[in-house]
Design a protein around this motif. Structure first.
Motif, PDB file in Angstrom:
ATOM      1  N   PHE A 112       0.830  -1.198   0.000  1.00 41.90           N
ATOM      2  CA  PHE A 112       0.000   0.000   0.000  1.00 41.90           C
ATOM      3  C   PHE A 112       0.871   1.256   0.000  1.00 41.90           C
ATOM      4  O   PHE A 112       0.612   2.199  -0.745  1.00 41.90           O
ATOM      5  CB  PHE A 112      -0.937   0.004   1.209  1.00 41.90           C
ATOM      6  CG  PHE A 112      -1.746   1.259   1.315  1.00 41.90           C
ATOM      7  CD1 PHE A 112      -2.832   1.464   0.476  1.00 41.90           C
ATOM      8  CD2 PHE A 112      -1.414   2.241   2.223  1.00 41.90           C
ATOM      9  CE1 PHE A 112      -3.579   2.623   0.558  1.00 41.90           C
ATOM     10  CE2 PHE A 112      -2.148   3.408   2.316  1.00 41.90           C
ATOM     11  CZ  PHE A 112      -3.240   3.601   1.472  1.00 41.90           C
ATOM     12  N   LEU A 113       1.895   1.260   0.831  1.00 46.76           N
ATOM     13  CA  LEU A 113       2.790   2.421   0.896  1.00 46.76           C
ATOM     14  C   LEU A 113       3.599   2.597  -0.388  1.00 46.76           C
ATOM     15  O   LEU A 113       3.912   3.716  -0.779  1.00 46.76           O
ATOM     16  CB  LEU A 113       3.736   2.302   2.094  1.00 46.76           C
ATOM     17  CG  LEU A 113       3.081   2.360   3.476  1.00 46.76           C
ATOM     18  CD1 LEU A 113       4.110   2.079   4.555  1.00 46.76           C
ATOM     19  CD2 LEU A 113       2.396   3.693   3.690  1.00 46.76           C
ATOM     20  N   ARG A 114       3.938   1.498  -1.027  1.00 47.37           N
ATOM     21  CA  ARG A 114       4.753   1.538  -2.240  1.00 47.37           C
ATOM     22  C   ARG A 114       3.949   1.971  -3.456  1.00 47.37           C
ATOM     23  O   ARG A 114       4.379   2.837  -4.214  1.00 47.37           O
ATOM     24  CB  ARG A 114       5.379   0.164  -2.497  1.00 47.37           C
ATOM     25  CG  ARG A 114       6.276   0.149  -3.715  1.00 47.37           C
ATOM     26  CD  ARG A 114       6.823  -1.224  -4.010  1.00 47.37           C
ATOM     27  NE  ARG A 114       7.684  -1.681  -2.920  1.00 47.37           N
ATOM     28  CZ  ARG A 114       8.136  -2.914  -2.818  1.00 47.37           C
ATOM     29  NH1 ARG A 114       7.809  -3.817  -3.710  1.00 47.37           N
ATOM     30  NH2 ARG A 114       8.912  -3.259  -1.821  1.00 47.37           N
ATOM     31  N   ASN A 115       2.782   1.350  -3.668  1.00 51.74           N
ATOM     32  CA  ASN A 115       2.048   1.645  -4.894  1.00 51.74           C
ATOM     33  C   ASN A 115       0.536   1.606  -4.742  1.00 51.74           C
ATOM     34  O   ASN A 115      -0.178   1.406  -5.723  1.00 51.74           O
ATOM     35  CB  ASN A 115       2.480   0.688  -6.011  1.00 51.74           C
ATOM     36  CG  ASN A 115       2.163  -0.753  -5.706  1.00 51.74           C
ATOM     37  OD1 ASN A 115       1.568  -1.061  -4.677  1.00 51.74           O
ATOM     38  ND2 ASN A 115       2.560  -1.648  -6.590  1.00 51.74           N
ATOM     39  N   GLY A 116       0.035   1.759  -3.537  1.00 48.80           N
ATOM     40  CA  GLY A 116      -1.398   1.791  -3.332  1.00 48.80           C
ATOM     41  C   GLY A 116      -2.097   0.475  -3.623  1.00 48.80           C
ATOM     42  O   GLY A 116      -3.250   0.472  -4.035  1.00 48.80           O
ATOM     43  N   LEU A 117      -1.425  -0.647  -3.421  1.00 52.79           N
ATOM     44  CA  LEU A 117      -1.955  -2.001  -3.646  1.00 52.79           C
ATOM     45  C   LEU A 117      -2.291  -2.267  -5.111  1.00 52.79           C
ATOM     46  O   LEU A 117      -3.129  -3.111  -5.415  1.00 52.79           O
ATOM     47  CB  LEU A 117      -3.188  -2.261  -2.775  1.00 52.79           C
ATOM     48  CG  LEU A 117      -2.972  -2.244  -1.272  1.00 52.79           C
ATOM     49  CD1 LEU A 117      -4.303  -2.422  -0.546  1.00 52.79           C
ATOM     50  CD2 LEU A 117      -1.998  -3.307  -0.836  1.00 52.79           C
ATOM     51  N   LEU A 118      -1.652  -1.545  -6.023  1.00 49.92           N
ATOM     52  CA  LEU A 118      -1.917  -1.729  -7.445  1.00 49.92           C
ATOM     53  C   LEU A 118      -1.050  -2.864  -7.988  1.00 49.92           C
ATOM     54  O   LEU A 118       0.012  -2.649  -8.563  1.00 49.92           O
ATOM     55  CB  LEU A 118      -1.646  -0.437  -8.213  1.00 49.92           C
ATOM     56  CG  LEU A 118      -2.557   0.736  -7.853  1.00 49.92           C
ATOM     57  CD1 LEU A 118      -2.130   1.981  -8.595  1.00 49.92           C
ATOM     58  CD2 LEU A 118      -4.003   0.386  -8.147  1.00 49.92           C
ATOM     59  N   THR A 119      -1.512  -4.070  -7.785  1.00 44.75           N
ATOM     60  CA  THR A 119      -0.851  -5.245  -8.329  1.00 44.75           C
ATOM     61  C   THR A 119      -1.916  -6.288  -8.647  1.00 44.75           C
ATOM     62  O   THR A 119      -2.928  -6.377  -7.948  1.00 44.75           O
ATOM     63  CB  THR A 119       0.198  -5.836  -7.363  1.00 44.75           C
ATOM     64  OG1 THR A 119       0.766  -6.990  -7.953  1.00 44.75           O
ATOM     65  CG2 THR A 119      -0.381  -6.177  -6.019  1.00 44.75           C
TER      66      THR A 119
END
Length: 164
Positions: A37-44
């Motif tokens: 979440f901190l890295r990419n907003g859970l966009l995976t």
């Protein structure tokens, strides 16, 4: 009567160990999700698979590491017990998670590998596993930070005080 009391003790010990394993696995999965979440907003597209890998990495390492560490840390000063639990849980959880990641990686690439048991298959298995562990070390270990480190410190302190 004695056997019944002992059976209850063993059963309660198993419930405690496996219940704690589920909690540790959930903490490691939560750590990975917070880091994502901190890295990419859970966009995976692999969010559920990543959460499961980290959950099972934590959950499967706990029943092996904690009883083993308790056995060897017994009778030591609190600081030594803390260090033992901190070291065992950090290395063991990362190793088990890397192993599960490597087996998933291996499963994906197995359709292009040689037949089971052949010399080529052995090399493919070893190098695929080594590649997966390397990839996990570079990209996956960061998902234990910052929440996993906080959980590791708190749990190590708790276990060090609990097992005297």
């Amino acid at each position: 009567m004695v056997a019944t009391g002992r059976a209850r003790t063993v059963a309660s010990h198993c419930r405690e160990v496996f219940g704690s394993a589920v909690c540790w696995g959930a903490a490691m999965a939560a750590s990975a999700l917070v880091a994502l979440f901190l890295r990419n907003g859970l966009l995976t597209s692999h969010l559920a698979a990543l959460a499961l890998v980290y959950f099972f990495g934590g959950a499967l390492s706990w029943p092996i590491l904690v009883p083993f560490t308790r056995r060897f840390a017994r009778g030591r000063p609190t600081s030594a017990r803390f260090a033992a639990f901190f070291l065992a849980l950090s290395i063991g959880t990362a190793a088990m998670t890397a192993f599960i990641f490597a087996m998933d990686y291996r499963w994906f690439y197995s359709r292009w590998h040689a037949p089971f048991g052949s010399l080529v298959w052995i090399f493919q298995f070893l190098f695929t596993g080594a590649s997966a562990v390397y990839q996990f070390a570079v990209l996956g270990l960061t998902l234990f930070l910052p929440v996993g480190l906080l959980c590791l410190t708190a749990v190590s302190a708790y276990l060090a005080r609990q097992s005297r």
